[in-house]
Enzyme design. Structure first.
Site, short mmCIF file in Angstrom:
data_model
loop_
_atom_site.label_atom_id
_atom_site.label_comp_id
_atom_site.label_asym_id
_atom_site.label_seq_id
_atom_site.Cartn_x
_atom_site.Cartn_y
_atom_site.Cartn_z
N SER A 157 -5.27 -6.15 2.63
CA SER A 157 -4.10 -5.35 2.94
C SER A 157 -3.18 -5.24 1.72
O SER A 157 -3.57 -4.72 0.69
CB SER A 157 -3.38 -5.93 4.16
OG SER A 157 -2.37 -5.05 4.61
N ASP A 312 0.41 1.05 1.86
CA ASP A 312 -0.15 -0.11 1.18
C ASP A 312 -1.64 0.16 0.90
O ASP A 312 -2.16 1.20 1.31
CB ASP A 312 0.09 -1.39 1.99
CG ASP A 312 -0.65 -1.41 3.32
OD1 ASP A 312 -1.07 -0.33 3.79
OD2 ASP A 312 -0.80 -2.49 3.92
N ASP A 314 -4.60 -0.63 1.99
CA ASP A 314 -5.58 -0.29 3.02
C ASP A 314 -5.03 0.72 4.02
O ASP A 314 -5.67 1.03 5.02
CB ASP A 314 -6.11 -1.54 3.72
CG ASP A 314 -5.06 -2.22 4.58
OD1 ASP A 314 -3.88 -2.22 4.19
OD2 ASP A 314 -5.42 -2.77 5.64
N ASP A 316 -2.64 0.79 6.27
CA ASP A 316 -2.20 0.53 7.63
C ASP A 316 -0.68 0.42 7.73
O ASP A 316 -0.13 0.44 8.83
CB ASP A 316 -2.89 -0.71 8.24
CG ASP A 316 -2.57 -2.00 7.52
OD1 ASP A 316 -1.95 -1.97 6.44
OD2 ASP A 316 -2.96 -3.07 8.05
#
Length: 590
Positions: A157, A312, A314, A316
Site C-alpha cells: 500500500s 497511494d 496501490d 486504494d
C-alpha cells in the site's frame, strides 16, 4: 571455526530458501557474522526475531532475507498455509472456485504473486492471476466478479519503498477478520520449509487450465460498475484536474475512469506517472506525509487547477487539495473528503430515497457523517479502525436488515461507495469527488464552499490527534498503565464538559452518565471512548503495530446564522486544545 548456535536459525533458513537473491544476501550476512562483524550479527538477530505476524491485514514487512522479512520464501509458506486453511473450510468448493491474485509495482510483487499462484495450483486450487500491474480495488472486485473463494493482493500500500506485503480477501470480497486470521496463521506455522512446498511450473499450469489470466473483460466490468455509482451526470466537467499516482499503478485506470465520466482536462504529474517500485521522487509514498504532494501542488499552481487528486501506490486511498480564492491550496483531510462524499451520496436527487440506507465510519473518524445521517433518517454505524471492519459490518447489516449500503469511510483517506468493491477504492472515490466538484463549479462554488454549507447545516466538526511514543518494555508498561487508569476511573468531566457516556470497547459496554448500560456491536478491542455533552468526544487507543498511544479529539461547534465560519473554527480549536490538555493529564501524559 567453532559452532555458533546463535546463527542456527539463519543457517536453517538459508538451507531452504528457494530464491537465489535472498540466499546470497543471507550468505553474505552469515559470512560477516562468523568473521566477527557485530553489525551483521545484529542484523541477523533482527531478521530472525520471529516470523512476520499474519493478522487481519495479512502480512507486511521490510523486503529481505529471513523469516522476519517479506520475501519469496515467506510468500510460499504463507500461501501453503492459506491453501490448507481454505481446503479445510471449503473442500471441493475451493478446488472449483479458485483464488484471484493481483500485484502492484513494488519490488518482488510480480514474483511473489506468481509464486502464490503456483503454490495454490499445486495444492489443487486454481488461480486467476493479473496479467499486468494491478490496483488493489481491481483484485478486490475480481473476487466478487469471478466468484473466487478468496483473493490475494501483493502490495504494501502506502508504506516506504523497502516494504512489501500480502493482503488476503475472503470470498465475500472483504478483507479477512477473526477467526480466519488466527486459523490461517496456525496453518502457516504448520507449513513445511519453502523449498519443500510444491510449486507448479507456470507453463504446465496454464496448459492444464489451472493458471488463468484475469479476463480482459474484468476492467471493463469494473469501470461500468463504478460509473453506475455516479448520482449525477451534470456539472462543469471541463474542470481542470491535476492527478498524481505517486509512482504507483493508478495512472491509467484513474485517467480512463475520469475520461469516461466526462472529465476532459486531467493532467498527471509527469515525474510520478509511471509505476516505479523505487519511488524516485518520494521517500514515503503516502499522500498524507509531508512533502509527498509537493510536485503535484507545484503543477496544480502552474495549471491553475481547481482540484488536485492523489492516490497511494496501490490506489486504494485518495487525497485531495482544493484551490482557494487567493490561488493557494488547501489539502483536505480524510474526514473532510469522507464528509463531502457521504453527504453527496445521501442528498443527490437520484439517491436521496426513503429506503433503508446505511453509512458506516470507523470509530476514530469524525462523528460528522453520523450527524448528517441522523438528520437525514439514515442508518449509521461505527466500527473498529480498519476497512475490513466496515466492509464486513456492511455485509452483516445488509443480510440481517435489508439495508442498502451507500458509503463507508475511514479518516486515513479510505472511501467505499456502494458494493462494487468491498474495500476502500481510490478510483471510484476520485470520480465521485471530481463529479461533486464539477456540480459545484457549475454553481460557482468549490468543495470548500460545500464544507462550509455542511458545517452551517449540521454543525462544525474539528478533529485532531495527540500521539505519544514510548519504546521498549518500559514504554509498553506506561501505555498499559494509562489505559488502566482511564478504565478504572472514567472521568465524569473533561475540560469542564460533562461526559455523557463512556464506552469501553474491550468490555463491550457503553455506560451513560445516569449509570444505564448498553452492549456494543463492536468486536472487543482496547479502545476507550468518552462521549461529551454537545456532540464532542475523546478516544484513547494504543497502536496495534507501534509502541504508541493515540488520543483522537473531535469537537462539535454550532455555527450561528451569518457567523463567519472562521470564528466558529477558532472557538472549536480553542476547545480542542483545552480538551487535549485536560485528557492528556487524566491519562498521565501531561
Amino acid at each position: 571455526m567453532s559452532h555458533d548456535p546463535t546463527l542456527e536459525p539463519a543457517e536453517r533458513w538459508l538451507a531452504h530458501d528457494p530464491d537465489p537473491a535472498t540466499r546470497a544476501e543471507l550468505q553474505r550476512l552469515l559470512d560477516a557474522a562468523r568473521a566477527g562483524d557485530a553489525e551483521a550479527r545484529a542484523d541477523l538477530h533482527e531478521r530472525f526475531s520471529g516470523p512476520l505476524e499474519f493478522g487481519t491485514a495479512g502480512l507486511r514487512g521490510l523486503l529481505g532475507a529471513g523469516e522476519s522479512r517479506m520475501n519469496r520464501a515467506v510468500a510460499r509458506r504463507t500461501t501453503a498455509g492459506l491453501a490448507a486453511y481454505l481446503l479445510d473450510i471449503f473442500g471441493n468448493e475451493a478446488r472449483t472456485s479458485g483464488v484471484a491474485i493481483g500485484y502492484d509495482a513494488r519490488r518482488l510483487s510480480r514474483e511473489m504473486a506468481e509464486d502464490t499462484a503456483r503454490v495454490f495450483i499445486s495444492a489443487g486450487i486454481p488461480a486467476y492471476l493479473a496479467t499486468a500491474l494491478c490496483p488493489t480495488p481491481i483484485t478486490a472486485f475480481a473476487v466478487q466478479h469471478l466468484g473466487t473463494i478468496a483473493g490475494v493482493m501483493v502490495t504494501a500500500s502506502h508504506n516506504p519503498p523497502a516494504y512489501n506485503g500480502y493482503k488476503v480477501y475472503w470470498g465475500n470480497g472483504a478483507q479477512i477478520i477473526p477467526p480466519h486470521d488466527t486459523g490461517i496463521a496456525a496453518a502457516i506455522h504448520a507449513a513445511p520449509p519453502a523449498d519443500e512446498i510444491p510449486c507448479a511450473p507456470v507453463d504446465e499450469a496454464r496448459a492444464r487450465g489451472d493458471l488463468r489470466d484475469f479476463p480482459p473483460t474484468l476492467e471493463r466490468a469494473y469501470l461500468d460498475a463504478i460509473r453506475a455509482l455516479s448520482p449525477r451526470k451534470d456539472g462543469d466537467r471541463t474542470l481542470p484536474i491535476v492527478y498524481t499516482p505517486l509512482h504507483g499503478v493508478g495512472d491509467r485506470l484513474v485517467h480512463q475512469a475520469l475520461a469516461e465520466a466526462g472529465f476532459t482536462r486531467v493532467v498527471s504529474v509527469p515525474e510520478q506517472a509511471a509505476p516505479d517500485g523505487a519511488f524516485a521522487t518520494v521517500s514515503f509514498p503516502n499522500p498524507e506525509e509531508k512533502g509527498a504532494l509537493d510536485l503535484a501542488l507545484a503543477l496544480a499552481q502552474r495549471e491553475e487547477a481547481p482540484l488536485l487528486l492523489a492516490s497511494d501506490p496501490d490506489v486504494d486511498r485518495l487525497a485531495a487539495a482544493v484551490r482557494r480564492a487567493d490561488g493557494t491550496y488547501q489539502q483536505l483531510t480524510g474526514n473532510q473528503v469522507g464528509t463531502l462524499l457521504g453527504h453527496y451520496l445521501l442528498t443527490a436527487p437520484s439517491t436521496a430515497s426513503g429506503e433503508d440506507r446505511l453509512v458506516i465510519a470507523t470509530c476514530v473518524s469524525s462523528p460528522q457523517l453520523g450527524a448528517i445521517a441522523r438528520a437525514l433518517g439514515v442508518r449509521y454505524e461505527e466500527t473498529l479502525t480498519g476497512f475490513k471492519w466496515i466492509a464486513n459490518r456492511a455485509l452483516d447489516l445488509e443480510r440481517d436488515t435489508g439495508a442498502r449500503f451507500v458509503f463507508g469511510y475511514e479518516e486515513a483517506l479510505g472511501y467505499c461507495a456502494g458494493t462494487v468493491v468491498r474495500d476502500k477504492d481510490g478510483i471510484s472515490a476520485a470520480v465521485l469527488l471530481a463529479e461533486l466538484a464539477a456540480v459545484l463549479r457549475a454553481e460557482g462554488l468549490t468543495l470548500l464552499d460545500a464544507l462550509d454549507r455542511i458545517a452551517r447545516t449540521y454543525g462544525l466538526f474539528v478533529s485532531a490527534q495527540r500521539n505519544f511514543t514510548f519504546p521498549g518494555t518500559e514504554g509498553m508498561a506506561l501505555i498499559d498503565a494509562a489505559m488502566d487508569r482511564l478504565r478504572r476511573k472514567p472521568p465524569r468531566v473533561i475540560a469542564d464538559v460533562p461526559v455523557a457516556a463512556h464506552v469501553d470497547v474491550l468490555e463491550g459496554l457503553r455506560v451513560r452518565s445516569d449509570g444505564t448500560q448498553e452492549s456494543l456491536t463492536l468486536p472487543s478491542s482496547n479502545v476507550l471512548i468518552y462521549e461529551l455533552e454537545g456532540g464532542s468526544r475523546v478516544i484513547a487507543r494504543p497502536s496495534g503495530t507501534e509502541p504508541k498511544i493515540k488520543f483522537y479529539l473531535d469537537v462539535r461547534e454550532p455555527v450561528a446564522e451569518g457567523e463567519p465560519l472562521a470564528e466558529a473554527e477558532a472557538r472549536a480549536r480553542a476547545r480542542m486544545e483545552a480538551l487535549g490538555t485536560a485528557f492528556c493529564g487524566l491519562a498521565g501524559m501531561g
